[in-house]
Write a protein that holds these residues in place. Structure first.
Motif, mmCIF file in Angstrom:
data_model
loop_
_atom_site.group_PDB
_atom_site.id
_atom_site.type_symbol
_atom_site.label_atom_id
_atom_site.label_comp_id
_atom_site.label_asym_id
_atom_site.label_seq_id
_atom_site.Cartn_x
_atom_site.Cartn_y
_atom_site.Cartn_z
ATOM 1 N N VAL B 197 -43.465 15.138 -28.322
ATOM 2 C CA VAL B 197 -43.837 16.478 -28.817
ATOM 3 C C VAL B 197 -44.733 17.162 -27.790
ATOM 4 C CG1 VAL B 197 -45.193 17.705 -30.545
ATOM 5 C CG2 VAL B 197 -43.543 15.993 -31.258
ATOM 6 N N ASP B 198 -45.675 16.384 -27.239
ATOM 7 C CA ASP B 198 -46.576 16.971 -26.244
ATOM 8 C C ASP B 198 -45.804 17.462 -25.026
ATOM 9 O OD1 ASP B 198 -48.744 16.642 -27.759
ATOM 10 O OD2 ASP B 198 -49.354 14.709 -26.891
ATOM 11 N N VAL B 199 -44.825 16.654 -24.602
ATOM 12 C CA VAL B 199 -44.029 17.055 -23.432
ATOM 13 C C VAL B 199 -43.310 18.370 -23.712
ATOM 14 C CG1 VAL B 199 -42.055 16.448 -22.013
ATOM 15 C CG2 VAL B 199 -43.733 14.705 -22.619
ATOM 16 N N LEU B 200 -42.733 18.466 -24.925
ATOM 17 C CA LEU B 200 -41.987 19.677 -25.257
ATOM 18 C C LEU B 200 -42.919 20.869 -25.401
ATOM 19 C CD1 LEU B 200 -39.305 18.299 -27.679
ATOM 20 C CD2 LEU B 200 -39.038 19.074 -25.330
ATOM 21 N N LEU B 201 -44.114 20.616 -25.927
ATOM 22 C CA LEU B 201 -45.097 21.696 -26.054
ATOM 23 C C LEU B 201 -45.408 22.267 -24.678
ATOM 24 C CD1 LEU B 201 -47.086 23.329 -27.707
ATOM 25 C CD2 LEU B 201 -48.708 21.465 -27.524
ATOM 26 N N ALA B 202 -45.481 21.351 -23.702
ATOM 27 C CA ALA B 202 -45.750 21.818 -22.342
ATOM 28 C C ALA B 202 -44.588 22.639 -21.809
ATOM 29 C CB ALA B 202 -46.022 20.625 -21.430
ATOM 30 N N ARG B 203 -43.385 22.298 -22.220
ATOM 31 C CA ARG B 203 -42.216 23.062 -21.765
ATOM 32 C C ARG B 203 -42.268 24.481 -22.338
ATOM 33 N NH1 ARG B 203 -36.184 22.042 -20.561
ATOM 34 N NH2 ARG B 203 -35.187 23.908 -21.365
ATOM 35 N N GLY B 204 -42.494 24.552 -23.658
ATOM 36 C CA GLY B 204 -42.849 25.813 -24.297
ATOM 37 C C GLY B 204 -41.830 26.927 -24.233
ATOM 38 N N ASP B 205 -40.547 26.661 -24.388
ATOM 39 C CA ASP B 205 -39.606 27.781 -24.460
ATOM 40 C C ASP B 205 -38.805 27.707 -25.758
ATOM 41 O OD1 ASP B 205 -37.919 25.736 -24.039
ATOM 42 O OD2 ASP B 205 -36.951 26.558 -22.247
ATOM 43 N N GLN B 206 -37.847 28.635 -25.878
ATOM 44 C CA GLN B 206 -37.078 28.764 -27.104
ATOM 45 C C GLN B 206 -36.345 27.481 -27.443
ATOM 46 O OE1 GLN B 206 -37.511 32.065 -28.254
ATOM 47 N NE2 GLN B 206 -37.039 30.991 -30.138
ATOM 48 N N GLU B 207 -35.842 26.776 -26.425
ATOM 49 C CA GLU B 207 -35.087 25.553 -26.681
ATOM 50 C C GLU B 207 -35.996 24.432 -27.160
ATOM 51 O OE1 GLU B 207 -33.293 25.320 -22.956
ATOM 52 O OE2 GLU B 207 -31.631 26.619 -23.514
ATOM 53 N N ALA B 208 -37.207 24.417 -26.599
ATOM 54 C CA ALA B 208 -38.165 23.425 -27.069
ATOM 55 C C ALA B 208 -38.459 23.654 -28.538
ATOM 56 C CB ALA B 208 -39.447 23.502 -26.242
ATOM 57 N N VAL B 209 -38.555 24.928 -28.934
ATOM 58 C CA VAL B 209 -38.784 25.249 -30.340
ATOM 59 C C VAL B 209 -37.653 24.698 -31.192
ATOM 60 C CG1 VAL B 209 -38.916 27.124 -32.006
ATOM 61 C CG2 VAL B 209 -40.168 27.282 -29.871
ATOM 62 N N ALA B 210 -36.406 24.874 -30.691
ATOM 63 C CA ALA B 210 -35.249 24.406 -31.457
ATOM 64 C C ALA B 210 -35.321 22.895 -31.672
ATOM 65 C CB ALA B 210 -33.964 24.785 -30.727
ATOM 66 N N VAL B 211 -35.683 22.164 -30.614
ATOM 67 C CA VAL B 211 -35.775 20.705 -30.742
ATOM 68 C C VAL B 211 -36.890 20.327 -31.703
ATOM 69 C CG1 VAL B 211 -36.180 18.566 -29.515
ATOM 70 C CG2 VAL B 211 -34.862 20.373 -28.432
ATOM 71 N N LEU B 212 -38.041 20.961 -31.510
ATOM 72 C CA LEU B 212 -39.206 20.602 -32.326
ATOM 73 C C LEU B 212 -38.970 20.944 -33.793
ATOM 74 C CD1 LEU B 212 -42.045 21.717 -29.930
ATOM 75 C CD2 LEU B 212 -41.608 19.412 -30.760
ATOM 76 N N ALA B 213 -38.282 22.057 -34.036
ATOM 77 C CA ALA B 213 -38.061 22.478 -35.414
ATOM 78 C C ALA B 213 -37.289 21.426 -36.187
ATOM 79 C CB ALA B 213 -37.313 23.811 -35.438
ATOM 80 N N SER B 214 -36.450 20.640 -35.488
ATOM 81 C CA SER B 214 -35.650 19.649 -36.186
ATOM 82 C C SER B 214 -36.507 18.499 -36.701
ATOM 83 C CB SER B 214 -34.544 19.127 -35.260
ATOM 84 O OG SER B 214 -35.135 18.459 -34.167
ATOM 85 N N VAL B 215 -37.680 18.253 -36.065
ATOM 86 C CA VAL B 215 -38.538 17.180 -36.579
ATOM 87 C C VAL B 215 -39.729 17.738 -37.342
ATOM 88 C CG1 VAL B 215 -37.930 15.411 -34.920
ATOM 89 C CG2 VAL B 215 -39.700 17.072 -34.356
ATOM 90 N N ALA B 216 -39.868 19.069 -37.378
ATOM 91 C CA ALA B 216 -41.037 19.661 -38.025
ATOM 92 C C ALA B 216 -40.923 19.652 -39.531
ATOM 93 C CB ALA B 216 -41.237 21.094 -37.529
ATOM 94 N N THR B 217 -39.750 19.339 -40.053
ATOM 95 C CA THR B 217 -39.598 19.296 -41.511
ATOM 96 C C THR B 217 -40.158 17.991 -42.046
ATOM 97 O OG1 THR B 217 -37.395 18.438 -41.136
ATOM 98 C CG2 THR B 217 -37.584 20.796 -41.589
ATOM 99 N N GLY B 218 -40.503 18.000 -43.329
ATOM 100 C CA GLY B 218 -41.012 16.787 -43.931
ATOM 101 C C GLY B 218 -42.525 16.675 -43.764
ATOM 102 N N THR B 219 -43.056 15.486 -44.035
ATOM 103 C CA THR B 219 -44.501 15.306 -43.961
ATOM 104 C C THR B 219 -44.828 14.251 -42.920
ATOM 105 O OG1 THR B 219 -44.285 13.745 -45.761
ATOM 106 C CG2 THR B 219 -44.986 15.976 -46.343
ATOM 107 N N GLY B 220 -46.111 13.933 -42.813
ATOM 108 C CA GLY B 220 -46.527 12.919 -41.865
ATOM 109 C C GLY B 220 -47.080 13.549 -40.606
#
Lengths: 399, 538
Positions: B197-220
């Motif tokens: 997640v940290d690596v993708l945050l550093a990338r910081g573009d629209q595609e990173a958002v798409a990837v992160l959004a897939s794991v942002a659901t749920g809890t934990g």
């Protein structure tokens, strides 16, 4: 007594022009419909349509003459009022098609079906009635001119500044009307008209009637302009044209006078557009193009601004030459038109009629006066005592 | 299927009987590739995975052809081939492994190996993994991007191997990001995923958002970290978006400035309405075209200097035209601005038609010299070199003009004539001469603008017309007679235009700007920076 008053109020020249156009309105249809084909005096169909188009342009030129020639407002956006009048008429003609369109929708015009409109936009309501469309032809350009002019004249936007923002106005309208979302047919505009008031728009009789209507409307336009100009109020307009500040210092409400002339001129332009559209069979956003509006200015300048017959003559002449050139030597037309602009402004500042009136040789060579005609050295307050039956309600009061 | 195998067995026997054929030294992967011809989509997908696992770059053409739908097998011997359409309802065949031509056959002799979208994705991922080891850095980068988009957990091993061998830092970063995306798609531990997640945050573009959004659901903690990262990236993206709009706006503004700055001289300083101003711009652009044509035919090695050669020429051509116009027409019309407007409009029509007659009505091609082509990235903004140079160029022209007006004696005379013609004449300044030179200067600058605009716009006879209304708007908006007003007016109109575009669309945005200017002029008829003073109405 009344006729005499009316005669005096308008002047012999205006009446002569009016009678001339009424005669034309009778003569041309007769020559077209009654005289059989092949006879030397027969007027063919295309000539009727072409002449009708010229007369619509002449009315537009006359409208601009009222604003520019008599009041000094050089509008480079009169094509916008013309086109708005044309669109109002076009909307009526579109509604008249009914279910005979390609898609056969009883209410929606073809382009709306094509663009997936579900129902008629609100501003199309009422245009199935001729009287409503006829009112809108005058009202829409008039309202736009009123709002625009009210802002512009009140803030004393004058001269070239006004010219440039009127140009921006018509440019903005052109861009807006090119959009499909506007609901006016976008790029293609309105076309494929079938009939007007129940008559087939292609029929010879209808064409003759449209020509006669254009001719008579032009004659009435001349009377109207003559009436305004020869009234006391007209003198104020001339004063505004020749010395705006002086007229203001004398206590006249300059902005009101200009606004009146501008709105009246816009309404006339709208009528001209409404006469133009059924005879040409199409209206599209290119009518809003700034170049079109500037062309109107050259018609007036060629004929002679500040005269009644000048703009009419100019419009017919320039368009006649244009028809000849665009058919025979299309590459040369822009050279001719451009050369006309330069030639007229340099050598013929009063136009053809102005030059004839003053006499070419008697022209004051050293004159640097900016007025197109000799400034009327009459005090507007004194000059208007005679023959002002029914003067306009907006005669500016001296304060 | 049995039948095909049997046939292939026979074919192999036949091949053995003919020792001269190439099959004797058969490619080790031939068997696997020929197996693509049989079985359903799942079967093919397994084979694709196996092929990818070999890491052998020679299977790349096969996989590419499979993805494109160009992979067929011969019905008679089951050999998998690449087929290209040939005239006469035939196919030209070639060997996928050796690229050897196998002649033409009738269409009925071969059958296509079908693929579906799931399979296409698998092929793409496989190709991505395969090309990660390519010797070409650009190919490796593209492969890393492909893996990033596929988020294929199976690629992690390949990426790790590739990362260990990677030397190029840019490609390395891309691979790390691709690995992070793959990790988030895998079933690795949460700690690994948090690092990803940290690596993708550093990338910081629209595609990173798409990837992160897939794991942002749920809890934990993982979902929380991911959704925080999504918010952070979105915020910074919005910021970059704004910066992008500002840059586009400034770029548009610099174009407007170039087009309007000559007008600021002729209209703003002299008060002459020159509707042929746009045509001076057009003359400059066509001068550039002619210069480039001559260079192309006689001295191609000078092409990179073509603009430097065109600049003084364009200044001279347009300036001479302006001088002629002033001496020939405008000087008779001073004090009659409306007539000047009409006469210069007529001139613009003549100039347009003249250019149309000489050069033809179509667009002429003007090339970019090498230092003006290409682009570079600044954060999330892509800046093209030609836009950047034009921006800088516009500022330089503006500064030079300002200097000319401020420090030279010609500038002094010019300002003197503008402010008080009679007094200037009394002091011995040749006012008609100054008028002509001022007009030539304004026109010449329009010519220079034409050189710059030829780099980003179509060089056609209508080039000038598209700028004339905008130019007048800029000058009037900025305040007539004030160069700083023109600068500010051009840049602010450009930025406002670009900020309106996303909300209102390009056309409506322009309409809104025009309406705004119309209203603005009615509030302040003399523009933003009106010259103070009590000038007499003329």
């Amino acid at each position: 007594m009344i006729t005499r008053r009316l005669f005096e109020a308008l002047g012999a020249r205006a009446w002569l022009i009016f009678i001339g156009f009424v005669a034309l309105a009778v003569l041309v249809p007769v020559l077209h419909l009654v005289v059989p084909e092949g006879q030397p005096f027969h007027v063919p169909t295309f000539a009727v349509a072409l002449a009708g188009k010229y007369l619509a342009f002449a009315l537009l030129a006359l409208a601009l003459d009222l604003a520019w020639g008599y009041c000094g407002i050089l509008s480079l956006g009169h094509g916008a009022f013309f086109a708005l009048g044309g669109y109002a008429m076009g909307m009526y003609l579109m509604r008249q098609i009914g279910s005979r369109g390609v898609y056969g929708d009883p209410v929606l015009p073809d382009f709306m079906v094509f663009l997936n409109y579900q129902e008629l936009p609100w501003f199309w309501y009422g245009f199935d009635q001729f009287w409503f469309a006829a009112v809108m032809v005058v009202l829409v350009p008039g309202l736009l001119a009123l709002v625009f002019g009210w802002f512009a004249f009140r803030s004393r936007v004058t001269g070239v500044y006004l010219s440039i923002i009127t140009q921006a106005l018509t440019f903005a309208l052109m861009l807006a009307f090119f959009r499909n979302d506007m609901g006016f047919g976008g790029n293609n505009g309105l076309t494929d008209f079938k009939d007007i008031l129940g008559f087939d728009i292609q029929a010879d009789t209808t064409r003759s009637a449209l020509f006669a209507a254009s001719s008579i409307m032009l004659g009435l336009g001349v009377l109207l302009v003559a009436f305004v100009i020869r009234s006391r109020f007209g003198k104020v307009l001339l004063a505004v044209r020749d010395a705006e500040s002086r007229a203001r210092f004398l206590g006249y409400r300059v902005e009101n006078a200009k606004l009146f002339a501008f709105v009246l001129s816009a309404c006339m332009a709208g009528v001209a557009g409404a006469l133009y559209v059924p005879q040409v069979g199409i209206i599209n956003p290119s009518e809003f193009a700034p170049a079109r509006s500037i062309e109107v200015v050259i018609w007036v300048a060629v004929g002679g601004r500040g005269t009644l017959i000048g703009p009419i003559l100019g419009a017919v002449l320039v368009n006649g030459v244009k028809s000849v050139f665009t058919a025979a030597l299309p590459d040369l037309w822009l050279f001719v038109l451009g050369g006309l602009f330069v030639f007229v402004t340099l050598f013929l500042p009063r136009g053809i009629v102005g030059a004839l009136n003053l006499g070419w040789l008697r022209r004051d060579r050293g004159s640097t006066t900016r007025a197109p005609t000799e400034p009327p050295h009459t005090d507007p307050a004194k000059a208007g005592d005679s023959g002002t039956a029914g003067r306009p309600a907006t005669v500016p009061a001296a304060e | 299927m049995r039948l095909i195998r049997l046939l292939r067995f026979c074919a192999a026997l036949l091949a053995l009987c003919a020792p001269s054929t190439a099959l004797a030294e058969e490619h080790p992967l031939r068997g696997q590739i020929n197996a693509l011809a049989e079985g359903g989509f799942d079967h093919v997908e397994t084979i694709v995975g196996d092929l990818a696992a070999t890491g052998d770059p020679s299977v790349v053409p096969t996989l590419e052809a499979l993805g494109e739908g160009d992979l067929f097998y011969r019905k008679d011997d089951g050999l998998v081939v690449i087929a290209a359409k040939a005239p006469g309802r035939k196919y030209t065949l070639s060997d996928p492994l050796t690229d050897e031509a196998l002649g033409e056959v009738k269409r009925s002799a071969v059958k296509k190996i079908k693929v579906n979208n799931k399979l296409r994705r698998a092929i793409k991922a496989a190709l991505g993994g395969l090309t990660l080891r390519s010797p070409d850095a650009a190919t490796r980068a593209a492969a890393a991007e492909a893996v990033f988009k596929a988020r294929d957990a199976d690629a992690i091993d390949a990426l790790d191997a590739a990362l260990a061998a990677e030397t190029d830092s840019g490609v390395r970063a891309l691979m790390t990001e691709a690995r992070a995306a793959a990790v988030l798609g895998s079933d690795l531990s949460d700690d690994d995923k948090l690092a990803a997640v940290d690596v993708l945050l550093a990338r910081g573009d629209q595609e990173a958002v798409a990837v992160l959004a897939s794991v942002a659901t749920g809890t934990g903690p993982l979902a929380a970290a991911a959704s925080d990262a999504v918010t952070a990236i979105n915020n910074s993206l919005a910021l970059w978006d704004g910066a992008q709009s500002v840059w586009y706006g400034l770029s548009l503004g610099s174009v407007l400035l170039l087009a309007a700055i000559g007008l600021a001289i002729t209209f703003g300083v002299m008060g002459v309405i020159n509707m042929a101003h746009g045509e001076m711009v057009m003359l400059g652009a066509y001068t550039t075209f002619v210069v480039q044509e001559i260079i192309r035919t006689s001295a191609p090695e000078l092409f990179d200097y073509s603009l430097a050669i065109a600049l003084p020429l364009a200044f001279f051509v347009a300036g001479a035209a302006g001088f002629a116009i002033e001496r020939g027409i405008i000087r008779f019309l001073y004090g009659r601005p409306l007539e000047t407007l009409l006469a210069t409009w007529g001139l613009s029509l003549i100039l347009q038609q003249a250019v149309r007659t000489i050069f033809g009505p179509t667009n002429r091609e003007v090339g970019n010299p090498s230092f003006m082509s290409g682009a570079f990235e600044l954060g999330q903004i892509t800046i093209t070199y030609n836009r950047l140079w034009i921006f800088i160029f516009a500022l330089i022209v503006f500064a030079l003009l300002l200097l000319l007006l401020r420090v030279t004696s010609f500038g002094l005379q010019m300002r003197a004539v503008t402010q008080n013609r009679a007094m200037a004449a009394a002091m011995g300044i040749r006012t008609p001469w100054v008028d002509a030179l001022t007009f030539a200067l304004g026109s010449g600058i329009a010519g220079i603008a034409g050189v710059a605009l030829s780099q980003i716009d179509n060089v056609s006879p209508n080039l000038g017309q598209s700028y004339i209304i905008d130019s007048f708007m800029v000058v009037v908006f900025g305040g007539v007679g004030n160069l700083w007003g023109t600068l500010l007016g051009a840049l602010s109109l450009g930025v406002v235009n670009k900020f309106l575009e996303p909300y209102a669309g390009a056309v409506l945005g322009k309409v809104l700007v025009l309406v705004f200017i119309i209203l603005f002029i009615q509030q302040r008829p003399r523009g933003m920076f009106a010259l103070k003073g009590r000038s007499v109405e003329t």
